[in-house]
Structure formats: structure tokens, C-alpha cells
Enzyme design. Structure first.
Site, PDB file in Angstrom:
ATOM      1  N   LYS A 220      11.725  -0.580  -7.294  1.00 48.22           N
ATOM      2  CA  LYS A 220      11.983   0.430  -7.630  1.00 48.22           C
ATOM      3  C   LYS A 220      12.567   0.392  -8.944  1.00 48.22           C
ATOM      4  CE  LYS A 220      11.453   3.480  -3.351  1.00 48.22           C
ATOM      5  NZ  LYS A 220      11.128   2.396  -2.515  1.00 48.22           N
TER       6      LYS A 220
HETATM    7  C1  LIG Z   1       9.947   2.651  -1.750  1.00 49.34           C
HETATM    8  C2  LIG Z   1       9.387   1.320  -1.055  1.00 49.34           C
HETATM    9  C3  LIG Z   1       8.121   1.109  -0.547  1.00 49.34           C
HETATM   10  C4  LIG Z   1       7.187   2.096  -0.538  1.00 49.34           C
HETATM   11  O1  LIG Z   1       6.605   2.754  -1.850  1.00 49.34           O
HETATM   12  P1  LIG Z   1       6.016   4.164  -2.057  1.00 49.34           P
HETATM   13  O2  LIG Z   1       5.670   4.148  -3.524  1.00 49.34           O
HETATM   14  O3  LIG Z   1       6.881   5.008  -1.457  1.00 49.34           O
HETATM   15  O4  LIG Z   1       4.640   4.199  -1.072  1.00 49.34           O
HETATM   16  C5  LIG Z   1       7.668  -0.180   0.051  1.00 49.34           C
HETATM   17  N1  LIG Z   1       8.618  -1.202   0.109  1.00 49.34           N
HETATM   18  C6  LIG Z   1      10.199  -1.023  -0.529  1.00 49.34           C
HETATM   19  C7  LIG Z   1      10.814  -2.352  -0.552  1.00 49.34           C
HETATM   20  C8  LIG Z   1      10.394   0.286  -0.942  1.00 49.34           C
HETATM   21  O5  LIG Z   1      11.456   0.321  -1.498  1.00 49.34           O
END
Ligand SMILES: *Cc1c(COP(=O)(O)O)cnc(C)c1O
Length: 474
Positions: free
Chosen positions: A117
Site C-alpha cells: 500500500k
Molecule cells: C490491502 C492488502 C491486500 C489486498 O489488496 P486489494 O487491493 O484490497 O485487493 C493484500 N495483501 C496485503 C498485505 C494488503 O495490505
């Protein structure tokens, strides 16, 4: 570039306005009116570029008309800086690590909060500040988190001059690493609120605040959740980056993506439509498998929430799935609005057979439970010495079970660093000590700052309006 709503009724917006918009006024999500498309020669000419320069080429069409090239270049250089004083701890920004024959993990966890993220939220914070400075405005960001998003949003906004950020988390219900990643970052504009309730309570209070912004007087409330277009846009870049490392675009590449809200994998779908030869996209879910039920049997049916060892993928519905539905229905907003209205009433959604078949030409899927997640962590560690976090492990399991062609390089998105999820690693029986990376080595000694607030909307709103101007009342 203009952006239109997936439900066809809201006015088209430019990039600046989309950045600040969140949901469209008709309840839809914004998507580019025309997706840019690159030729194979153009993509091939980007081989070997540093990450920030590749990012500039991939994202430039999306911000055209809103951000001049020189400014956008500077923002990207800052966002994806490495080395001393940089943002990302690995000089490749998003390195590939080979796990097995023709199989790689794209490590997206070398940013400040050790999860993918950061790629989007480091950029979003800088873009917001840039646009707000130009307009002479300030905004308030409010978000609820059960873990990864909150810390990444706070890190992304910590140096923003024009943003006050309030992140709600359920008091005593997030892991210590995740809490400390939020509460040890200080700034007049950073506010951690621990709600005496659960994650749903936090989310409901944020939703209620967006629905009724009068409590903020004249300040605009901005969302940084995964439906924000700028987050999706930033995630497109690393698909190009990975493919170029592995012989693309002359070769096709397959990706397996640990998935919750469908943001990350939707970025891969866009990369393909922009000209990157992606042969297969695998939706890897945990027990919260609404997307797997759709991909495997055309049944997008709402179920209850299951707590798992991969909490960042614990969702009941996938907010960005609407963006795919829009394309599957020939970008007809009226049809999408109808589908989603009936889904809201019945909790069920299916599409016409030929549209589903169309989706299945690109997408496969697998749901992986906690036991299989742990088994995969153990198996990979034994075979290669690589320690996976539980989300990435789900991606690896799905890649191995759903792979269509062994000759096509398979890239699994490594979405988080294992140190963030020590319970899963312990349950997997891997006897390796987990060490925090250097920039977080003293995390457990750092002072924390956080306000505990009752599970009450009025109390939360009073807190926000009382601290929304660099700690002073609005
Ligand atoms: C947010 C997240 C996901 C999922 O991603 P999306 O874009 O919501 O599908 C997967 N793994 C981790 C570690 C995350 O923080």
C-alpha cells in the site's frame, strides 16, 4: 484526461477533482474515460529505466492537463526515492526474487510500512499536497483501518502541509506491530483514534461522517480507501516494471495477486488493456472468497465475514469489482447501477454467460484457507529459504494451482513483509527469528501517541472538528 462514473450519472471530472472525490455522486466509481494504450515498441523502449522514470511514462496520460510534466517528474522522483533518506529501502524499489523454476515474487514491501500500500499512498499524499497547495485549500482525511491501510496512509501524509489525517482503529484489536506503525509517527496533522469498539464500528463512523459532512463546517473530507483512483493508478506501474525485468513485452507474463478489495489486481487488468502482454491474472483470496465464487461459478454472493491469518484480505464485498463489471458490460453505467442496486437488496449478483466467459479468458481464481496458507509458508521456506507473509503465501498457492502455462513467467505479488504477521509465521512452524528492517528496528521502544475515544459518532466528530486544523479547532 477525463474520468467518468461506473454508474453513468455523475458529471465527468478531471484528475485533480477525481483525486479529491472518493465515490461519484451517483454512488459509482471513477474510471478513465479513455484508457491510454502503448505500442510494444514504446513499452520495450522503457527497459532498464529507474522505477520513478517508468512511473512517469506509465502514469503521465492519467494526470495530463492537471499536473505539468516537470512537477509530476519531481513528485515521482521523491515518492520512489531509495538510498539514504529515501522512501523505499531496496534500490530496485520493487525487486523480483525467484522462488522456483520460472516463478518469482515481486517484493512490494520495502516501503516505510512494509506492505504494497506504500506504493500508492506515498504518491497519494504528495499529489494531494501538491493540488491543495495550488488551490490554497486544506482537507481532512478520515479512514478506518484494521491494519495495513492506516499506517500506510499516515506515512503517506506525514509531511503534507495541507492535510489533517484521522485514522480510526479498534482499541486493543490490531496487532502490536500494526498499532505501533501508526501511533509512533508524530505530527501536528496526524491523529490516531482508538475506538472502544470493533472494526465495523470504526468503518460505520467513517461512512456516517462522509454522508454528513456538516460537522466539519467548510472543510472537505477526503477518502484514501482503495476506491481512490490515484491508488489504482500507482499500482499499474509495478506490473510494467516486473514484466520488463522478465523479457516483456516480447514475452507474455502471468500474475497471481493476493486479493481483497480488487484494487491491486484491477491495476493489473488495466496494465494489460494499456498494451502490456499479460497472459493470465489469478485472483488469490482467503476464506473470504466472494471473488473466487464469481470467477469459478459466476456467483458474486455476499457471505459473512471470516477472520483469517491474512487480515488485510478479510472482506465481504470487493469495492473495486464494480470497475470490472463496468467494462464487462460495455461501459454501460445504467446496467451497472441496476446490477448493484439489486445486489444491495438481495446480496446476489451474476452476469450473463458470455460476459462471464469473457472475464474468464483472463482471470482464474483460488480460495486458500488458513491451514493451506501455513502449509505454503512452511513448504516455500523449506524449499527455498524464503519466508513469506500469509497474504503472499496465498498468492503462491494460487499461482501453483491455477497456472496455465509453465513456459510463461509467473509473478506473485509479494504484498507484505512477514515481520508484520508473526502469528501466521509461528503457526506455520517456521523456526526463523523475525527481524524488523533497519528503519523500524526500534519500533518497540518508540513513544506512542493515540487518543482513546468512546464508540460514539458524536464524540468522534467532536474530536475531528476540535483537532482538524493542525491540532487546533476548525
Ligand atoms: C490491502 C492488502 C491486500 C489486498 O489488496 P486489494 O487491493 O484490497 O485487493 C493484500 N495483501 C496485503 C498485505 C494488503 O495490505
Amino acid at each position: 484526461m477525463r474520468y467518468i462514473s461506473t454508474r453513468g450519472q455523475a458529471p465527468a471530472l478531471n484528475f485533480e477533482d477525481v483525486l479529491l472525490a472518493g465515490l461519484a455522486s451517483d454512488g459509482g466509481l471513477y474510471v478513465p474515460e479513455n484508457l491510454p494504450r502503448f505500442t510494444q515498441e514504446e513499452i520495450a523502449s522503457w527497459a532498464g529505466l529507474p522505477y520513478h522514470e517508468l512511473a512517469f511514462r506509465v502514469m503521465r496520460p492519467f494526470v495530463a492537463g492537471s499536473i505539468p510534466d516537470a512537477d509530476f517528474k519531481r513528485i515521482l522522483e521523491e515518492t520512489y526515492a531509495t538510498g539514504e533518506g529515501g522512501v523505499f529501502a531496496h534500490s530496485a524499489v520493487a525487486p523480483l526474487r525467484q522462488l522456483d523454476a520460472n516463478e518469482w515474487v515481486l517484493e512490494l514491501f520495502h516501503g516505510p510500512t512494509l506492505a504494497f500500500k506504500d506504493f500508492a499512498l506515498q504518491l497519494l499524499g504528495r499529489l494531494l499536497d501538491y493540488v491543495l497547495a495550488k488551490r490554497g485549500e486544506r482537507v481532512v482525511i478520515m479512514g478506518a483501518t484494521s491494519g495495513d491501510t492506516g499506517s500506510a496512509a499516515i506515512e503517506g501524509c506525514r509531511r503534507c502541509e495541507n492535510v489533517d489525517i484521522f485514522i480510526l482503529h479498534p482499541h486493543n484489536r490490531v496487532s502490536e506491530v500494526q498499532r505501533r506503525q501508526m501511533t509512533t509517527i508524530f505530527g501536528e496533522n496526524i491523529h490516531n483514534i482508538a475506538i472502544e469498539g470493533n472494526f465495523d464500528d470504526c468503518q460505520e463512523m467513517v461512512k456516517a461522517s462522509f454522508a454528513d459532512q456538516a460537522f466539519l463546517k467548510s472543510t472537505r473530507l477526503v477518502a484514501v480507501n482503495s476506491i481512490n483512483w490515484a491508488r489504482i493508478m500507482a499500482q499499474i506501474v509495478y506490473y510494467f516494471h516486473a514484466a520488463l525485468q522478465l523479457g516483456g513485452p516480447a514475452r507474455s507474463i502471468a500474475f497471481s495477486v493476493p486479493t481483497g478489495n480488487f484494487g491491486d489486481i484491477f491495476a493489473g487488468y488495466l496494465a494489460r488493456n494499456m498494451g502490456l502482454p499479460i497472459a493470465q491474472l489469478i485472483v488469490a483470496t482467503n476464506r473470504n472468497d466472494i471473488l473466487h465464487r464469481f470467477m469459478s461459478g459466476n456467483r458474486y454472493d455476499k457471505d459473512t465475514l471470516h477472520a483469517s491469518l491474512s487480515p488485510s484480505m478479510d472482506i465481504m464485498v470487493s469495492s473495486n469489482f464494480e470497475r470490472l463489471l463496468f467494462d464487462l458490460h460495455g461501459r454501460n453505467g445504467a446496467v451497472v447501477a441496476e446490477l448493484l442496486n439489486s445486489f444491495r437488496a438481495s446480496g446476489k449478483l451474476a452476469v450473463e454467460e458470455d460476459r462471464w466467459t469473457e472475464a474468464r479468458r483472463l482471470f482464474d481464481s483460488l480460495a486458500v484457507d488458513d491451514a493451506q496458507t501455513c502449509a505454503t509458508i512452511a513448504e516455500v521456506f523449506k524449499a527455498s529459504g524464503e519466508l513469506l507473509d500469509p497474504h503472499t503465501a496465498i498468492g503462491v498457492r494460487a499461482a501453483r494451482e491455477c497456472r496455465r502455462n509453465l513456459a510463461t513467467p509467473m509473478v506473485i505479488l509479494g504484498t507484505a513483509h512477514p515481520v508484520k504477521f508473526p502469528d501466521a509465521v509461528k503457526q506455520a512452524g517456521v523456526g526463523k527469528a523475525l527481524e524488523l528492517p533497519a528503519h523500524l528496528a526500534d519500533l518497540f521502544e518508540r513513544e506512542e501517541r493515540c487518543s482513546v475515544v468512546p464508540n460514539d459518532l458524536a464524540a468522534v466528530q467532536a474530536f475531528v472538528s476540535g483537532h482538524g486544523n493542525r491540532g487546533k479547532p476548525l
